[in-house]
Motif scaffolding. Structure first.
Motif, PDB file in Angstrom:
ATOM      1  N   ARG A 268      -9.496  11.934   9.466  1.00  0.00           N
ATOM      2  CA  ARG A 268     -10.754  12.606   9.802  1.00  0.00           C
ATOM      3  C   ARG A 268     -10.942  13.905   9.021  1.00  0.00           C
ATOM      4  N   ALA A 269      -9.840  14.542   8.651  1.00  0.00           N
ATOM      5  CA  ALA A 269      -9.925  15.831   7.952  1.00  0.00           C
ATOM      6  C   ALA A 269      -9.997  15.684   6.436  1.00  0.00           C
ATOM      7  N   SER A 270      -9.862  14.449   5.919  1.00  0.00           N
ATOM      8  CA  SER A 270      -9.782  14.244   4.466  1.00  0.00           C
ATOM      9  C   SER A 270     -11.124  13.780   3.904  1.00  0.00           C
ATOM     10  N   PRO A 271     -11.785  14.601   3.093  1.00  0.00           N
ATOM     11  CA  PRO A 271     -13.050  14.182   2.476  1.00  0.00           C
ATOM     12  C   PRO A 271     -12.781  13.262   1.288  1.00  0.00           C
ATOM     13  N   PRO A 272     -13.764  12.479   0.863  1.00  0.00           N
ATOM     14  CA  PRO A 272     -13.579  11.650  -0.339  1.00  0.00           C
ATOM     15  C   PRO A 272     -13.295  12.520  -1.561  1.00  0.00           C
ATOM     16  N   PHE A 273     -12.450  12.027  -2.439  1.00  0.00           N
ATOM     17  CA  PHE A 273     -12.126  12.766  -3.664  1.00  0.00           C
ATOM     18  C   PHE A 273     -13.310  12.686  -4.617  1.00  0.00           C
TER      19      PHE A 273
ATOM     20  N   SER B 149       0.829  -1.197   0.000  1.00  0.00           N
ATOM     21  CA  SER B 149       0.000   0.000   0.000  1.00  0.00           C
ATOM     22  C   SER B 149       0.868   1.253   0.000  1.00  0.00           C
ATOM     23  N   ALA B 150       0.423   2.273  -0.734  1.00  0.00           N
ATOM     24  CA  ALA B 150       1.120   3.559  -0.701  1.00  0.00           C
ATOM     25  C   ALA B 150       1.104   4.125   0.710  1.00  0.00           C
ATOM     26  N   LEU B 151       0.053   3.823   1.458  1.00  0.00           N
ATOM     27  CA  LEU B 151      -0.033   4.290   2.841  1.00  0.00           C
ATOM     28  C   LEU B 151       1.013   3.611   3.717  1.00  0.00           C
ATOM     29  N   THR B 152       1.291   2.332   3.442  1.00  0.00           N
ATOM     30  CA  THR B 152       2.340   1.632   4.189  1.00  0.00           C
ATOM     31  C   THR B 152       3.686   2.298   3.960  1.00  0.00           C
ATOM     32  N   GLU B 153       3.968   2.632   2.693  1.00  0.00           N
ATOM     33  CA  GLU B 153       5.258   3.232   2.366  1.00  0.00           C
ATOM     34  C   GLU B 153       5.425   4.600   3.024  1.00  0.00           C
ATOM     35  N   ILE B 154       4.407   5.445   2.895  1.00  0.00           N
ATOM     36  CA  ILE B 154       4.575   6.828   3.335  1.00  0.00           C
ATOM     37  C   ILE B 154       4.454   6.980   4.846  1.00  0.00           C
ATOM     38  N   THR B 155       3.969   5.931   5.535  1.00  0.00           N
ATOM     39  CA  THR B 155       3.940   6.003   6.998  1.00  0.00           C
ATOM     40  C   THR B 155       5.216   5.457   7.627  1.00  0.00           C
ATOM     41  N   PHE B 156       6.150   4.938   6.821  1.00  0.00           N
ATOM     42  CA  PHE B 156       7.472   4.635   7.364  1.00  0.00           C
ATOM     43  C   PHE B 156       8.076   5.941   7.868  1.00  0.00           C
ATOM     44  N   ARG B 157       8.586   5.927   9.084  1.00  0.00           N
ATOM     45  CA  ARG B 157       9.111   7.175   9.647  1.00  0.00           C
ATOM     46  C   ARG B 157      10.255   7.732   8.798  1.00  0.00           C
ATOM     47  N   ALA B 158      11.089   6.851   8.214  1.00  0.00           N
ATOM     48  CA  ALA B 158      12.213   7.328   7.403  1.00  0.00           C
ATOM     49  C   ALA B 158      11.728   8.121   6.194  1.00  0.00           C
TER      50      ALA B 158
ATOM     51  N   GLN C 233      -4.078  13.416   0.495  1.00  0.00           N
ATOM     52  CA  GLN C 233      -4.475  13.215  -0.898  1.00  0.00           C
ATOM     53  C   GLN C 233      -4.710  11.733  -1.180  1.00  0.00           C
ATOM     54  N   ILE C 234      -3.812  10.878  -0.689  1.00  0.00           N
ATOM     55  CA  ILE C 234      -3.973   9.434  -0.888  1.00  0.00           C
ATOM     56  C   ILE C 234      -5.248   8.939  -0.209  1.00  0.00           C
ATOM     57  N   LEU C 235      -5.511   9.435   0.991  1.00  0.00           N
ATOM     58  CA  LEU C 235      -6.721   9.028   1.706  1.00  0.00           C
ATOM     59  C   LEU C 235      -7.985   9.488   0.987  1.00  0.00           C
ATOM     60  N   GLN C 236      -7.933  10.660   0.378  1.00  0.00           N
ATOM     61  CA  GLN C 236      -9.093  11.127  -0.393  1.00  0.00           C
ATOM     62  C   GLN C 236      -9.391  10.182  -1.550  1.00  0.00           C
ATOM     63  N   PHE C 237      -8.331   9.740  -2.258  1.00  0.00           N
ATOM     64  CA  PHE C 237      -8.528   8.795  -3.360  1.00  0.00           C
ATOM     65  C   PHE C 237      -9.124   7.490  -2.841  1.00  0.00           C
ATOM     66  N   LEU C 238      -8.599   7.008  -1.713  1.00  0.00           N
ATOM     67  CA  LEU C 238      -9.077   5.744  -1.150  1.00  0.00           C
ATOM     68  C   LEU C 238     -10.517   5.866  -0.664  1.00  0.00           C
ATOM     69  N   LYS C 239     -10.849   6.973  -0.023  1.00  0.00           N
ATOM     70  CA  LYS C 239     -12.205   7.166   0.508  1.00  0.00           C
ATOM     71  C   LYS C 239     -13.254   7.265  -0.598  1.00  0.00           C
ATOM     72  N   ALA C 240     -12.821   7.644  -1.803  1.00  0.00           N
ATOM     73  CA  ALA C 240     -13.778   7.787  -2.903  1.00  0.00           C
ATOM     74  C   ALA C 240     -14.498   6.476  -3.197  1.00  0.00           C
TER      75      ALA C 240
END
Length: 275
Positions: free
Chosen positions: A203-208, A135-144, A158-165
């Motif tokens: 919580r702050a990201s609406p669906p795209f 998942s792109a979310l897995t990659e970008i949540t790596f602290r590094a 932005q990624i969450l908006q795409f996913l929530k759509a």
């Protein structure tokens, strides 16, 4: 990168074209073209795009010249008009992109990554042996990686908006399903501060709700020697299975310079001068 005009002249010479020939093809005077190549005048964006088309300049050269001339970047050519590229071909196109680029499906799984992107992410070892369907979310949540992205909240939002759509209107972070629930559990156990940050952005990201093809969002990355500012262009490569290219185009000349140095493995010139 004030030498955009040198790059323009270099491409023309590699194509074996005279100034007169190129000027005639593009509907310009040879005098104007000479002024551009010598850096005495800057062309309009339309004139410069015409020159680049006549020269069949590649994506990287087009981006460098536009940024060096202080003009807005151009959206990458992703065959938007016929978005039915077979998945294997789409992955091949992304892996061979000269700029940082990632291919995602509509579940935001990473299907292909360019070598330039792996080096930007600080993971060059994955260029030859990349992980599959992460998942792109897995990659970008790596602290590094998160530490490199200065506008992390905006990018992950932005990624969450795409996913929530693609989720029901009454979804919650607990009911969103894989990969969200997996990421939340891992973050909560391993990195509570990152977990709180992730939940806040969720919580702050609406669906795209817009048209994804042609959509652009910013990316700001910390690299040795400075900050690279990207315009990330989204393009659909296959509507049937939902394949989306996210191509990171440096937004200005200094960003291009820093990216070139990073990809070439050279130390920053600014850092070298400070020493």
């Amino acid at each position: 990168m004030d030498a955009w005009n040198d790059e323009l002249r270099s491409i023309r010479e590699r194509r074996g074209m005279s100034r007169d020939e190129l000027a005639e093809r593009c509907g310009l005077s040879a005098h104007s073209l000479r002024s551009y190549e010598l850096g005495r005048r800057r062309p309009t964006r339309d004139h410069l795009l015409d020159l680049l088309r006549c020269l069949t300049a590649d994506e990287r050269s087009r981006s460098i010249i536009l940024a060096g001339a202080g003009l807005a970047p151009e959206a990458p050519v992703d065959r938007f008009r016929e978005p039915n590229v077979p998945p294997r071909e789409a992955a091949r196109l992304i892996r061979h992109r000269p700029l940082p680029a990632v291919l995602l499906n509509d579940r935001t799984e990473v299907l292909a990554v360019s070598g330039a992107a792996w080096r930007l992410f600080g993971m060059p070892e994955y260029e030859a042996n990349p992980p599959k369907h992460r998942s792109a979310l897995t990659e970008i949540t790596f602290r590094a990686i998160a530490a490199r992205v200065q506008n992390w909240d905006e990018v992950i939002g932005q990624i969450l908006q795409f996913l929530k759509a693609g989720l029901p209107a009454d979804h919650s972070i607990e009911s969103a399903g894989t990969p969200i629930t997996t990421i939340v559990r891992k973050l909560a156990a391993a990195d509570p501060s990152m977990w709180e940050r992730f939940v806040r952005v969720w919580r702050a990201s609406p669906p795209f709700r817009g048209r994804m093809t042609g959509h652009t969002y910013p990316g700001v990355w910390s690299v040795p020697g400075g900050t690279i500012r990207f315009n990330v262009f989204v393009g659909c490569l296959n509507t049937e299975v939902g394949l989306y290219a996210h191509t990171m185009v440096p937004a200005d000349a200094q960003s291009h310079l820093l990216l070139d140095e990073l990809l070439a493995g050279r130390p920053s010139r600014r850092r070298a001068r400070r020493r």
